[in-house]
Design a protein around this motif. Structure first.
Motif, PDB file in Angstrom:
ATOM      1  N   PHE A   1       0.819  -0.997  -0.137  1.00  0.00           N
ATOM      2  CA  PHE A   1       0.034  -0.166   0.121  1.00  0.00           C
ATOM      3  C   PHE A   1       0.873   1.403  -0.048  1.00  0.00           C
ATOM      4  O   PHE A   1       0.355   2.219  -0.574  1.00  0.00           O
ATOM      5  N   VAL A   2       2.278   1.309   0.762  1.00  0.00           N
ATOM      6  CA  VAL A   2       2.855   2.477   0.664  1.00  0.00           C
ATOM      7  C   VAL A   2       3.657   2.730  -0.606  1.00  0.00           C
ATOM      8  O   VAL A   2       3.767   3.898  -0.950  1.00  0.00           O
ATOM      9  N   GLU A   3       3.925   1.853  -1.350  1.00  0.00           N
ATOM     10  CA  GLU A   3       4.330   1.967  -2.597  1.00  0.00           C
ATOM     11  C   GLU A   3       3.372   2.227  -3.908  1.00  0.00           C
ATOM     12  O   GLU A   3       3.825   2.570  -5.119  1.00  0.00           O
ATOM     13  N   ILE A   4       2.242   2.542  -3.578  1.00  0.00           N
ATOM     14  CA  ILE A   4       1.069   3.059  -4.641  1.00  0.00           C
ATOM     15  C   ILE A   4       1.347   4.452  -4.988  1.00  0.00           C
ATOM     16  O   ILE A   4       1.513   5.022  -3.832  1.00  0.00           O
ATOM     17  N   ASP A   5       1.223   4.865  -5.945  1.00  0.00           N
ATOM     18  CA  ASP A   5       1.235   6.223  -6.233  1.00  0.00           C
ATOM     19  C   ASP A   5      -0.082   7.137  -5.716  1.00  0.00           C
ATOM     20  O   ASP A   5      -0.898   6.489  -6.626  1.00  0.00           O
ATOM     21  N   ARG A   6       0.058   7.718  -4.933  1.00  0.00           N
ATOM     22  CA  ARG A   6      -1.231   8.498  -4.415  1.00  0.00           C
ATOM     23  C   ARG A   6      -1.565   9.169  -5.407  1.00  0.00           C
ATOM     24  O   ARG A   6      -3.023   9.560  -5.389  1.00  0.00           O
ATOM     25  N   ASP A   7      -0.944   9.624  -6.321  1.00  0.00           N
ATOM     26  CA  ASP A   7      -1.648  10.655  -7.474  1.00  0.00           C
ATOM     27  C   ASP A   7      -2.649   9.867  -8.504  1.00  0.00           C
ATOM     28  O   ASP A   7      -3.813  10.408  -8.688  1.00  0.00           O
ATOM     29  N   LEU A   8      -2.584   8.563  -8.442  1.00  0.00           N
ATOM     30  CA  LEU A   8      -3.741   7.879  -9.335  1.00  0.00           C
ATOM     31  C   LEU A   8      -4.825   7.680  -8.302  1.00  0.00           C
ATOM     32  O   LEU A   8      -6.000   7.802  -8.902  1.00  0.00           O
TER      33      LEU A   8
ATOM     34  N   GLN B   1      -5.769  10.007  -6.229  1.00  0.00           N
ATOM     35  CA  GLN B   1      -6.555  11.245  -6.124  1.00  0.00           C
ATOM     36  C   GLN B   1      -7.100  11.673  -7.428  1.00  0.00           C
ATOM     37  O   GLN B   1      -8.073  12.246  -7.374  1.00  0.00           O
ATOM     38  N   ALA B   2      -6.301  11.110  -8.682  1.00  0.00           N
ATOM     39  CA  ALA B   2      -7.119  11.488  -9.822  1.00  0.00           C
ATOM     40  C   ALA B   2      -8.543  10.814  -9.875  1.00  0.00           C
ATOM     41  O   ALA B   2      -9.401  11.417 -10.519  1.00  0.00           O
ATOM     42  N   ALA B   3      -8.653   9.524  -9.421  1.00  0.00           N
ATOM     43  CA  ALA B   3      -9.993   8.949  -9.515  1.00  0.00           C
ATOM     44  C   ALA B   3     -10.698   9.616  -8.501  1.00  0.00           C
ATOM     45  O   ALA B   3     -11.869   9.727  -8.901  1.00  0.00           O
ATOM     46  N   ALA B   4     -10.375  10.105  -7.282  1.00  0.00           N
ATOM     47  CA  ALA B   4     -11.100  10.708  -6.628  1.00  0.00           C
ATOM     48  C   ALA B   4     -11.796  12.096  -7.231  1.00  0.00           C
ATOM     49  O   ALA B   4     -12.843  12.527  -7.042  1.00  0.00           O
ATOM     50  N   VAL B   5     -10.952  12.795  -7.845  1.00  0.00           N
ATOM     51  CA  VAL B   5     -11.363  14.157  -8.581  1.00  0.00           C
ATOM     52  C   VAL B   5     -12.433  13.740  -9.635  1.00  0.00           C
ATOM     53  O   VAL B   5     -13.205  14.688  -9.886  1.00  0.00           O
ATOM     54  N   ASP B   6     -12.002  12.845 -10.187  1.00  0.00           N
ATOM     55  CA  ASP B   6     -13.269  12.241 -11.254  1.00  0.00           C
ATOM     56  C   ASP B   6     -14.462  11.814 -10.685  1.00  0.00           C
ATOM     57  O   ASP B   6     -15.570  11.557 -11.401  1.00  0.00           O
ATOM     58  N   GLY B   7     -14.520  11.894  -9.336  1.00  0.00           N
ATOM     59  CA  GLY B   7     -15.857  11.286  -8.825  1.00  0.00           C
ATOM     60  C   GLY B   7     -15.930  10.306  -8.108  1.00  0.00           C
ATOM     61  O   GLY B   7     -17.309   9.805  -7.445  1.00  0.00           O
ATOM     62  N   ALA B   8     -14.702   9.480  -8.028  1.00  0.00           N
ATOM     63  CA  ALA B   8     -15.057   8.011  -7.416  1.00  0.00           C
ATOM     64  C   ALA B   8     -14.892   8.327  -5.880  1.00  0.00           C
ATOM     65  O   ALA B   8     -14.064   9.173  -5.202  1.00  0.00           O
ATOM     66  N   GLY B   9     -15.911   7.547  -5.219  1.00  0.00           N
ATOM     67  CA  GLY B   9     -15.775   7.624  -3.780  1.00  0.00           C
ATOM     68  C   GLY B   9     -14.609   6.867  -3.209  1.00  0.00           C
ATOM     69  O   GLY B   9     -14.100   6.134  -3.813  1.00  0.00           O
ATOM     70  N   PRO B  10     -14.499   6.954  -1.662  1.00  0.00           N
ATOM     71  CA  PRO B  10     -13.203   6.227  -1.225  1.00  0.00           C
ATOM     72  C   PRO B  10     -13.528   4.648  -1.397  1.00  0.00           C
ATOM     73  O   PRO B  10     -12.457   3.887  -1.617  1.00  0.00           O
ATOM     74  N   GLY B  11     -14.740   4.252  -1.326  1.00  0.00           N
ATOM     75  CA  GLY B  11     -14.874   2.583  -1.647  1.00  0.00           C
ATOM     76  C   GLY B  11     -14.495   2.516  -2.910  1.00  0.00           C
ATOM     77  O   GLY B  11     -13.630   1.382  -3.032  1.00  0.00           O
ATOM     78  N   HIS B  12     -14.892   3.228  -3.778  1.00  0.00           N
ATOM     79  CA  HIS B  12     -14.680   2.621  -5.256  1.00  0.00           C
ATOM     80  C   HIS B  12     -13.222   2.971  -5.642  1.00  0.00           C
ATOM     81  O   HIS B  12     -12.328   1.984  -6.490  1.00  0.00           O
ATOM     82  N   VAL B  13     -12.362   3.887  -4.851  1.00  0.00           N
ATOM     83  CA  VAL B  13     -10.781   4.024  -5.057  1.00  0.00           C
ATOM     84  C   VAL B  13     -10.259   2.852  -4.615  1.00  0.00           C
ATOM     85  O   VAL B  13      -9.304   2.566  -5.247  1.00  0.00           O
TER      86      VAL B  13
END
Length: 274
Positions: free
Chosen positions: A167-174, A176-188
């Motif tokens: 989980f630490v190695e995941i790029d957080r920008d991806l 955040q981009a999904a969240a900006v597009d409207g995805a909720g925390p669960g979907h992300v």
């Protein structure tokens, strides 16, 4: 002449590389001997006729079935309860986080016998939760539930640490981009975080399964060594070593083949996915 002058440095470089490779190989030999010689000695002592003969014995098959069943249940429970904790440790900073992280490491360094005693004092008939459980008609110690709990206690930290690192190695920008597009925390989490960390999660699950399959100390103290009920393969190997070495060798061979096969297949899947 020019081609010969160019070839000489290349030949010299090849010789240097070979010398370095030979030197590195010599440095690796002690570790290879420590890791491989015992396995080779075990393989050389195996007798296929005896293995086939012992596989027909009910006690051997009961131990094999119980080990595979309980370790499988341990993995399912471990993934379900360990993934949220691994995510919490990877993504959140809170008071006591270092203490909690240290507690997660503790079962991996504790002697298995200490783990068994701790479980017995917590869930045994006279343990901390023994009387309330007995009032509900539940008896955990020296049952197959105790086998799973012992395996889970010693193996779950391996999954949590490996999954947390993923989980630490995941790029957080991806995310955040999904969240900006409207995805909720669960979907992300389900559509971005889990797929990107699948290698670490599978690796952690395999390590947890392997540790659970080979668990001995905590199991024999908390669950006992009752054939057909709580006797896993490691416990049967212990008894077989005292009574019949050929039975111990048979079960050792089964554990060796299963463990190597699973690890080999998983590594092959990861290699193709890279």
């Amino acid at each position: 002449m020019a081609e010969r002058s160019l070839a000489r440095p290349q030949v010299a470089m090849v010789k240097v590389r070979r010398r370095r490779a030979a030197g590195l190989l010599l440095l690796c030999i002690p570790a290879l001997l420590v890791l491989c010689v015992p396995l080779v000695a075990l393989i050389l002592r195996l007798d296929m006729l005896q293995i086939v003969s012992h596989l027909r014995e009910p006690s051997v098959m009961q131990a094999v079935t119980l080990s595979l069943t309980t370790s499988g249940i341990t993995v399912l429970i471990g993934v379900a309860i360990g993934t949220p904790l691994a995510y919490l440790l990877a993504r959140r900073r809170f008071p006591g986080r270092r203490t909690l992280d240290t507690l997660m490491d503790l079962p991996m360094v504790l002697p298995p016998s200490v783990a068994g005693i701790a479980l017995l004092l917590a869930f045994g008939r006279r343990g901390l939760f023994g009387p309330p459980l007995e009032a509900l008609g539940l008896h955990i110690a020296f049952t197959q539930v105790a086998v799973v709990m012992a395996q889970l206690f010693v193996a779950l930290p391996l999954y949590i640490k490996t999954a947390s690192a993923g989980f630490v190695e995941i790029d957080r920008d991806l995310e955040q981009a999904a969240a900006v597009d409207g995805a909720g925390p669960g979907h992300v989490f389900w559509l971005i975080t889990l797929p990107l960390s699948r290698t670490a999660l599978i690796t952690g699950a395999v390590l947890m399964w392997a540790r659970a399959l080979g668990e001995f100390g905590a199991t024999i103290i908390f669950a006992g060594n009752f054939p057909g009920r709580t006797q896993t393969m490691p416990l049967a190997i212990y008894i077989g070593f005292e009574l019949d070495l050929s039975v111990a060798l048979t079960l050792s061979a089964i554990l060796l083949v299963i463990s190597f096969g699973v690890l080999f297949v998983v590594k092959g899947i990861f290699h193709r996915s890279v």
